[in-house]
Design a protein around this motif. Sequence first.
Motif, mmCIF file in Angstrom:
data_model
loop_
_atom_site.group_PDB
_atom_site.id
_atom_site.type_symbol
_atom_site.label_atom_id
_atom_site.label_comp_id
_atom_site.label_asym_id
_atom_site.label_seq_id
_atom_site.Cartn_x
_atom_site.Cartn_y
_atom_site.Cartn_z
ATOM 1 N N GLY A 201 0.802 -1.222 0.000
ATOM 2 C CA GLY A 201 0.000 0.000 0.000
ATOM 3 C C GLY A 201 0.829 1.263 0.000
ATOM 4 N N MET A 202 2.008 1.184 -0.610
ATOM 5 C CA MET A 202 2.895 2.347 -0.706
ATOM 6 C C MET A 202 2.531 3.128 -1.972
ATOM 7 S SD MET A 202 6.374 0.228 0.239
ATOM 8 C CE MET A 202 7.516 1.613 0.210
ATOM 9 N N ASN A 203 1.954 4.292 -1.806
ATOM 10 C CA ASN A 203 1.449 5.049 -2.954
ATOM 11 C C ASN A 203 2.398 6.122 -3.459
ATOM 12 O OD1 ASN A 203 -1.062 3.628 -2.902
ATOM 13 N ND2 ASN A 203 -1.707 4.904 -1.184
ATOM 14 N N ASP A 204 3.487 6.362 -2.726
ATOM 15 C CA ASP A 204 4.385 7.463 -3.092
ATOM 16 C C ASP A 204 5.834 7.023 -3.259
ATOM 17 O OD1 ASP A 204 2.636 9.672 -3.297
ATOM 18 O OD2 ASP A 204 2.509 9.818 -1.118
ATOM 19 N N SER A 253 10.578 8.656 -2.287
ATOM 20 C CA SER A 253 9.529 8.205 -1.382
ATOM 21 C C SER A 253 9.201 9.296 -0.364
ATOM 22 C CB SER A 253 9.969 6.923 -0.662
ATOM 23 O OG SER A 253 8.878 6.307 0.012
ATOM 24 N N THR A 254 8.329 8.946 0.575
ATOM 25 C CA THR A 254 7.995 9.805 1.710
ATOM 26 C C THR A 254 8.330 9.052 2.992
ATOM 27 O OG1 THR A 254 5.749 8.946 1.979
ATOM 28 C CG2 THR A 254 6.036 10.774 0.416
ATOM 29 N N VAL A 255 8.336 9.760 4.099
ATOM 30 C CA VAL A 255 8.593 9.123 5.392
ATOM 31 C C VAL A 255 7.534 8.052 5.678
ATOM 32 C CG1 VAL A 255 8.619 9.501 7.903
ATOM 33 C CG2 VAL A 255 9.872 11.057 6.381
ATOM 34 N N SER A 256 6.267 8.396 5.494
ATOM 35 C CA SER A 256 5.180 7.449 5.789
ATOM 36 C C SER A 256 5.251 6.213 4.903
ATOM 37 C CB SER A 256 3.820 8.128 5.597
ATOM 38 O OG SER A 256 3.658 9.195 6.488
ATOM 39 N N ASP A 257 5.543 6.422 3.630
ATOM 40 C CA ASP A 257 5.544 5.323 2.667
ATOM 41 C C ASP A 257 6.665 4.327 2.948
ATOM 42 O OD1 ASP A 257 3.463 5.227 0.744
ATOM 43 O OD2 ASP A 257 4.925 5.146 -0.873
ATOM 44 N N TYR A 258 7.871 4.841 3.107
ATOM 45 C CA TYR A 258 8.991 3.910 3.270
ATOM 46 C C TYR A 258 8.953 3.225 4.634
ATOM 47 C CZ TYR A 258 13.036 1.979 0.876
ATOM 48 O OH TYR A 258 13.889 1.138 0.191
ATOM 49 N N ALA A 259 8.322 3.874 5.603
ATOM 50 C CA ALA A 259 8.147 3.238 6.911
ATOM 51 C C ALA A 259 7.290 1.977 6.802
ATOM 52 C CB ALA A 259 7.529 4.211 7.903
ATOM 53 N N LEU A 260 6.346 1.953 5.850
ATOM 54 C CA LEU A 260 5.530 0.759 5.631
ATOM 55 C C LEU A 260 6.405 -0.423 5.222
ATOM 56 C CD1 LEU A 260 2.551 2.302 3.591
ATOM 57 C CD2 LEU A 260 2.512 1.567 5.995
ATOM 58 N N PHE A 261 7.369 -0.148 4.360
ATOM 59 C CA PHE A 261 8.297 -1.194 3.903
ATOM 60 C C PHE A 261 9.214 -1.637 5.041
ATOM 61 C CE2 PHE A 261 12.678 -1.763 2.074
ATOM 62 C CZ PHE A 261 12.500 -3.060 1.612
ATOM 63 N N LEU A 262 9.789 -0.686 5.757
ATOM 64 C CA LEU A 262 10.713 -1.016 6.841
ATOM 65 C C LEU A 262 10.018 -1.809 7.939
ATOM 66 C CD1 LEU A 262 12.659 2.373 7.204
ATOM 67 C CD2 LEU A 262 13.248 0.396 5.779
ATOM 68 N N SER A 263 8.762 -1.451 8.245
ATOM 69 C CA SER A 263 8.052 -2.146 9.325
ATOM 70 C C SER A 263 7.756 -3.601 8.950
ATOM 71 C CB SER A 263 6.766 -1.415 9.708
ATOM 72 O OG SER A 263 5.812 -1.478 8.672
ATOM 73 N N ALA A 264 7.622 -3.877 7.651
ATOM 74 C CA ALA A 264 7.442 -5.271 7.219
ATOM 75 C C ALA A 264 8.702 -6.087 7.506
ATOM 76 C CB ALA A 264 7.080 -5.332 5.738
ATOM 77 N N LEU A 265 9.868 -5.458 7.366
ATOM 78 C CA LEU A 265 11.119 -6.157 7.686
ATOM 79 C C LEU A 265 11.276 -6.330 9.191
ATOM 80 C CD1 LEU A 265 13.585 -4.571 5.087
ATOM 81 C CD2 LEU A 265 12.476 -6.816 5.010
ATOM 82 N N THR A 266 10.849 -5.319 9.962
ATOM 83 C CA THR A 266 10.845 -5.461 11.423
ATOM 84 C C THR A 266 9.941 -6.628 11.826
ATOM 85 O OG1 THR A 266 11.261 -3.108 11.746
ATOM 86 C CG2 THR A 266 10.295 -4.290 13.594
ATOM 87 N N GLY A 267 8.858 -6.828 11.085
ATOM 88 C CA GLY A 267 7.950 -7.954 11.322
ATOM 89 C C GLY A 267 8.456 -9.245 10.713
ATOM 90 N N LYS A 268 9.764 -9.324 10.483
ATOM 91 C CA LYS A 268 10.425 -10.513 9.917
ATOM 92 C C LYS A 268 9.823 -10.915 8.580
ATOM 93 C CE LYS A 268 12.173 -12.201 14.321
ATOM 94 N NZ LYS A 268 12.302 -13.326 15.274
#
Length: 377
Positions: A201-204, A253-268
């Motif tokens: 759901g990364m739109n930017d 990207s934006t802060v909000s958008d790339y955080a979505l990707f990074l948090s998926a990696l934090t979630g293994k």
Amino acid sequence: MDFKPLASFIDRITSWRIPWAEVLVMHQNDTVFRYRNGYANLEQQTPIGDGAIFNLYSMTKIMTCVAALQLVERGQMLLSDPVSDYLPEYAEMTVKKTLSSGEVRLEEATKAITVRDLFTMTAGFSYDIGSPSIQEAVQSTNGTLPTREFAKALAKEPLLFEPGTHWNYSMCHDVLGALVEVVSGRRFGKYLQEEIIGPLGMNDTAFDLNEEQQTRLIPQYAYNDELDKAIRMDGNGFRVGTDLESGGAGLLSTVSDYALFLSALTGKGTSPEGVRILSPASVELMRTDHLNDLTRGDYSWDHMGGYGYGLGVRTHISKAGSGSLSPLGEFGWSGAAGCVAIIDPDSELTVMYAQHLLNNQEPYVHRRLRNVVYSCL
């Protein structure tokens, strides 16, 4: 949790020489702190606001490596495979050898570049974007230089060392992007969109912005010590072709958008919404230190003390060596204009920090930022 010290740190660096800075902290899938300060446009004194789009530069590399690891998971390639199995131009490489007399001679490489070498920066490439073969390819493609043509051009340049024998920060991940393109049968940007960006759901996040996004692309600066101020310097010097989807430095990207990707990696490998982009096993492999006796001495950047190098990421291996308050296994990477990712599955912590300043003060900012974040928890 008290994040006042983190807000104070952001205030301090934006009153110093960083035009603007923003930090987003997620813990156990919740955003627990977000703060920004400074000016998106120094000349017009425009405060930094929501939805600002900026160059990720080398933080692109994390997503490129995730994309390539997806193909490893699917059995479409192995880390031990010769790159030439997929990109034939890398079958016969030359290596620069310096003789005792000081004479530089080109010799045939005796080792094959492997897929692992692309991930781990051990292929023997440089970061010379102005090398003759690349510049010739820019001209012959009328300035477009698609990703696949970039890889072909780089293969004409001699290697700096035998593959696997040294670590050198280089255009390895640009070639990895071309590898993803060939193995998947899709343009690299299309692959990222369909397999990572879209599902999360990364739109930017993209290599190329639409008209509306262009209005949110904010100025980029470089600090001029002689003038003692930041001077505007827009553009991405690593994108030498209009069609080059640079796996090493091309995404915006934006802060909000790339955080979505990074948090998926934090979630293994799985996002808070349940979208899986990697298996936990792949995330573990990614944050494993892949340096060895041959390569460790080359990974000598002062601000990476106590960190090893995994599959495209720094990874924390020694608290004594780093002086960092983060736990072992914390990993991530950064970008040329100063953004940085802190990914910590064990603490369930994600940090997305952004700024847009070339000569980014990374050795000063990033280590302090990390310690302040962990002290606030």
